[in-house]
Design an enzyme around this catalytic site. Sequence first.
Site, PDB file in Angstrom:
ATOM      1  N   LEU A 228       0.834  -1.199   0.000  1.00 62.06           N
ATOM      2  CA  LEU A 228       0.000   0.000   0.000  1.00 62.06           C
ATOM      3  C   LEU A 228       0.870   1.252   0.000  1.00 62.06           C
ATOM      4  O   LEU A 228       1.902   1.306   0.681  1.00 62.06           O
ATOM      5  CB  LEU A 228      -0.914   0.025   1.225  1.00 62.06           C
ATOM      6  CG  LEU A 228      -1.851  -1.174   1.420  1.00 62.06           C
ATOM      7  CD1 LEU A 228      -2.880  -0.831   2.492  1.00 62.06           C
ATOM      8  CD2 LEU A 228      -2.528  -1.590   0.137  1.00 62.06           C
TER       9      LEU A 228
ATOM     10  N   GLY B 107       1.182  -5.310   1.314  1.00 54.92           N
ATOM     11  CA  GLY B 107       0.136  -5.338   0.277  1.00 54.92           C
ATOM     12  C   GLY B 107       0.606  -5.976  -1.029  1.00 54.92           C
ATOM     13  O   GLY B 107      -0.204  -6.541  -1.773  1.00 54.92           O
TER      14      GLY B 107
ATOM     15  N   ASN C 214       4.497  -8.296   6.469  1.00 49.50           N
ATOM     16  CA  ASN C 214       5.426  -7.816   7.513  1.00 49.50           C
ATOM     17  C   ASN C 214       4.879  -6.623   8.281  1.00 49.50           C
ATOM     18  O   ASN C 214       5.634  -5.886   8.915  1.00 49.50           O
ATOM     19  CB  ASN C 214       6.759  -7.434   6.863  1.00 49.50           C
ATOM     20  CG  ASN C 214       6.604  -6.315   5.843  1.00 49.50           C
ATOM     21  OD1 ASN C 214       5.578  -6.216   5.196  1.00 49.50           O
ATOM     22  ND2 ASN C 214       7.612  -5.478   5.709  1.00 49.50           N
ATOM     23  N   GLU C 215       3.559  -6.441   8.235  1.00 49.53           N
ATOM     24  CA  GLU C 215       2.950  -5.265   8.872  1.00 49.53           C
ATOM     25  C   GLU C 215       3.379  -5.087  10.329  1.00 49.53           C
ATOM     26  O   GLU C 215       3.566  -3.964  10.792  1.00 49.53           O
ATOM     27  CB  GLU C 215       1.412  -5.353   8.804  1.00 49.53           C
ATOM     28  CG  GLU C 215       0.810  -4.981   7.462  1.00 49.53           C
ATOM     29  CD  GLU C 215       0.845  -6.117   6.442  1.00 49.53           C
ATOM     30  OE1 GLU C 215       1.490  -7.156   6.703  1.00 49.53           O
ATOM     31  OE2 GLU C 215       0.229  -5.969   5.376  1.00 49.53           O
TER      32      GLU C 215
HETATM   33  C1  LIG Z   1      -6.302   5.161   4.446  1.00 50.93           C
HETATM   34  C2  LIG Z   1      -7.168   4.287   5.228  1.00 50.93           C
HETATM   35  C3  LIG Z   1      -6.483   3.051   5.626  1.00 50.93           C
HETATM   36  C4  LIG Z   1      -7.133   2.488   6.798  1.00 50.93           C
HETATM   37  C5  LIG Z   1      -6.704   1.104   7.104  1.00 50.93           C
HETATM   38  C6  LIG Z   1      -5.299   1.002   7.465  1.00 50.93           C
HETATM   39  C7  LIG Z   1      -5.040  -0.344   7.970  1.00 50.93           C
HETATM   40  C8  LIG Z   1      -4.051  -0.984   7.082  1.00 50.93           C
HETATM   41  C9  LIG Z   1      -3.303  -1.938   7.824  1.00 50.93           C
HETATM   42  C10 LIG Z   1      -2.317  -2.557   7.284  1.00 50.93           C
HETATM   43  C11 LIG Z   1      -2.084  -2.669   5.884  1.00 50.93           C
HETATM   44  C12 LIG Z   1      -0.825  -2.726   5.441  1.00 50.93           C
HETATM   45  C13 LIG Z   1      -0.526  -3.049   4.086  1.00 50.93           C
HETATM   46  C14 LIG Z   1       0.654  -2.340   3.485  1.00 50.93           C
HETATM   47  O1  LIG Z   1       0.969  -2.668   2.396  1.00 50.93           O
HETATM   48  S1  LIG Z   1       1.425  -1.068   4.323  1.00 50.93           S
HETATM   49  C15 LIG Z   1       2.835  -0.714   3.302  1.00 50.93           C
HETATM   50  C16 LIG Z   1       3.919  -1.598   3.687  1.00 50.93           C
HETATM   51  N1  LIG Z   1       5.028  -1.510   2.798  1.00 50.93           N
HETATM   52  C17 LIG Z   1       6.209  -1.176   3.209  1.00 50.93           C
HETATM   53  O2  LIG Z   1       6.412  -0.860   4.359  1.00 50.93           O
HETATM   54  C18 LIG Z   1       7.292  -1.186   2.166  1.00 50.93           C
HETATM   55  C19 LIG Z   1       8.377  -0.343   2.635  1.00 50.93           C
HETATM   56  N2  LIG Z   1       9.364  -0.256   1.580  1.00 50.93           N
HETATM   57  C20 LIG Z   1      10.425  -1.073   1.512  1.00 50.93           C
HETATM   58  O3  LIG Z   1      10.586  -2.006   2.257  1.00 50.93           O
HETATM   59  C21 LIG Z   1      11.428  -0.740   0.470  1.00 50.93           C
HETATM   60  O4  LIG Z   1      11.175   0.547  -0.007  1.00 50.93           O
HETATM   61  C22 LIG Z   1      11.446  -1.730  -0.718  1.00 50.93           C
HETATM   62  C23 LIG Z   1      10.076  -1.941  -1.310  1.00 50.93           C
HETATM   63  C24 LIG Z   1      12.034  -3.086  -0.271  1.00 50.93           C
HETATM   64  C25 LIG Z   1      12.387  -1.155  -1.806  1.00 50.93           C
HETATM   65  O5  LIG Z   1      13.631  -0.861  -1.251  1.00 50.93           O
HETATM   66  P1  LIG Z   1      14.667   0.040  -2.078  1.00 50.93           P
HETATM   67  O6  LIG Z   1      14.823  -0.473  -3.456  1.00 50.93           O
HETATM   68  O7  LIG Z   1      15.885   0.150  -1.227  1.00 50.93           O
HETATM   69  O8  LIG Z   1      13.943   1.446  -2.219  1.00 50.93           O
HETATM   70  P2  LIG Z   1      13.758   2.589  -1.113  1.00 50.93           P
HETATM   71  O9  LIG Z   1      13.463   2.006   0.223  1.00 50.93           O
HETATM   72  O10 LIG Z   1      14.905   3.519  -1.222  1.00 50.93           O
HETATM   73  O11 LIG Z   1      12.423   3.294  -1.633  1.00 50.93           O
HETATM   74  C26 LIG Z   1      12.424   4.041  -2.843  1.00 50.93           C
HETATM   75  C27 LIG Z   1      11.345   5.102  -2.725  1.00 50.93           C
HETATM   76  O12 LIG Z   1      10.068   4.463  -2.648  1.00 50.93           O
HETATM   77  C28 LIG Z   1       9.360   4.967  -1.503  1.00 50.93           C
HETATM   78  N3  LIG Z   1       8.496   3.894  -0.960  1.00 50.93           N
HETATM   79  C29 LIG Z   1       8.875   2.688  -0.537  1.00 50.93           C
HETATM   80  N4  LIG Z   1       7.815   1.968  -0.147  1.00 50.93           N
HETATM   81  C30 LIG Z   1       6.735   2.775  -0.297  1.00 50.93           C
HETATM   82  C31 LIG Z   1       5.331   2.596  -0.036  1.00 50.93           C
HETATM   83  N5  LIG Z   1       4.830   1.457   0.459  1.00 50.93           N
HETATM   84  N6  LIG Z   1       4.523   3.621  -0.320  1.00 50.93           N
HETATM   85  C32 LIG Z   1       4.999   4.794  -0.823  1.00 50.93           C
HETATM   86  N7  LIG Z   1       6.322   5.011  -1.093  1.00 50.93           N
HETATM   87  C33 LIG Z   1       7.169   3.995  -0.836  1.00 50.93           C
HETATM   88  C34 LIG Z   1      10.480   5.335  -0.549  1.00 50.93           C
HETATM   89  O13 LIG Z   1       9.996   6.233   0.415  1.00 50.93           O
HETATM   90  C35 LIG Z   1      11.485   5.950  -1.484  1.00 50.93           C
HETATM   91  O14 LIG Z   1      11.023   7.244  -1.811  1.00 50.93           O
HETATM   92  P3  LIG Z   1      12.050   8.442  -1.980  1.00 50.93           P
HETATM   93  O15 LIG Z   1      12.986   8.028  -3.081  1.00 50.93           O
HETATM   94  O16 LIG Z   1      11.194   9.617  -2.318  1.00 50.93           O
HETATM   95  O17 LIG Z   1      12.754   8.581  -0.668  1.00 50.93           O
END
Ligand SMILES: CCCCCCCC/C=C\C=C\CC(=O)SCCNC(=O)CCNC(=O)[C@H](O)C(C)(C)COP(=O)(O)OP(=O)(O)OC[C@H]1O[C@@H](n2cnc3c(N)ncnc32)[C@H](O)[C@@H]1OP(=O)(O)O
Length: 229
Positions: A105, A150, A174-175
């Site tokens: 997400l 997600g 991994n939430e």
């Molecule tokens: C709105 C109402 C909602 C109400 C209900 C809420 C309840 C929901 C409950 C739980 C649900 C959860 C489901 C989810 O999916 S939560 C999202 C979880 N995902 C993550 O935490 C992923 C985190 N990201 C990573 O682990 C890494 O970024 C990875 C995907 C492995 C890639 O690594 P790498 O290649 O090293 O790249 P970077 O980490 O440098 O990231 C590059 C840029 O991308 C941005 N980024 C990363 N993940 C996300 C994301 N999920 N959403 C938006 N943006 C993301 C990151 O910030 C970097 O941006 P920037 O270059 O501008 O710094």
Amino acid sequence: MGFGTVSRGGSSRWPDQRLCTVEMGPPCHTSCLSRRKSSSSPKIKVDLDSSTGIAVMKFQSPPVNSLSLDFLTEFCISLEKLEMDRSCRGVVVTSALPKIFSAGLDIMEMYGKSPERCGEFWKAVQEMWLKLYGSNMVTIAAINGSSPAGGCLMALTCDYRIMAENPRYGIGLNETQLGIVAPFWFKDTMVNTVGHRTTELALELGLLYSAPDALRLAWWTSWCRRTRC
Ligand SMILES: CCCCCCCC/C=C\C=C\CC(=O)SCCNC(=O)CCNC(=O)[C@H](O)C(C)(C)COP(=O)(O)OP(=O)(O)OC[C@H]1O[C@@H](n2cnc3c(N)ncnc32)[C@H](O)[C@@H]1OP(=O)(O)O
């Protein structure tokens, strides 16, 4: 590529045999080319080969294919179009980006937004799951990069999964590691694939698995040694 079996069916588009094979080679002559239909939206590209009935849906939303409202809307529209195309029997979802299948997400959708926008976003997440899980096409996730949270849900929602073997790629709900609780229907989708015990442990600890570890735990029956598949 070979795929395992699942206990889901009831569709005329499912193959009679429960083990199916998908060949994805380059087109060899002009008649093949003419049977290919392509469509592209900003975040998703779809190629359908009507001669095989297989569509490949590629996520192309840098940097990490996060599931934003726009992404989810395009995904559902693309899937609906394929559902309506009787020549399409199966769809492979994969990433056009190196190293990332989907980061899950879009975190920016869950921060500082209006209640209306939050509602719309959450509805779109559920819609993606319902449409993919309820699809009467054969659905396959070709996981060619990291797939946390997600992104993992999306892969688990497909009928079959193949993952590229690369120690840097992880998949899992991994939430917990993020300090949030995976919604019950995320958990249920995982239980349906790997069972209660593995899910319980994985969710409590917020584990991300490598392809070989996930294979051992029956997430799928095959993984791909190439880093891009
Ligand atoms: C709105 C109402 C909602 C109400 C209900 C809420 C309840 C929901 C409950 C739980 C649900 C959860 C489901 C989810 O999916 S939560 C999202 C979880 N995902 C993550 O935490 C992923 C985190 N990201 C990573 O682990 C890494 O970024 C990875 C995907 C492995 C890639 O690594 P790498 O290649 O090293 O790249 P970077 O980490 O440098 O990231 C590059 C840029 O991308 C941005 N980024 C990363 N993940 C996300 C994301 N999920 N959403 C938006 N943006 C993301 C990151 O910030 C970097 O941006 P920037 O270059 O501008 O710094």
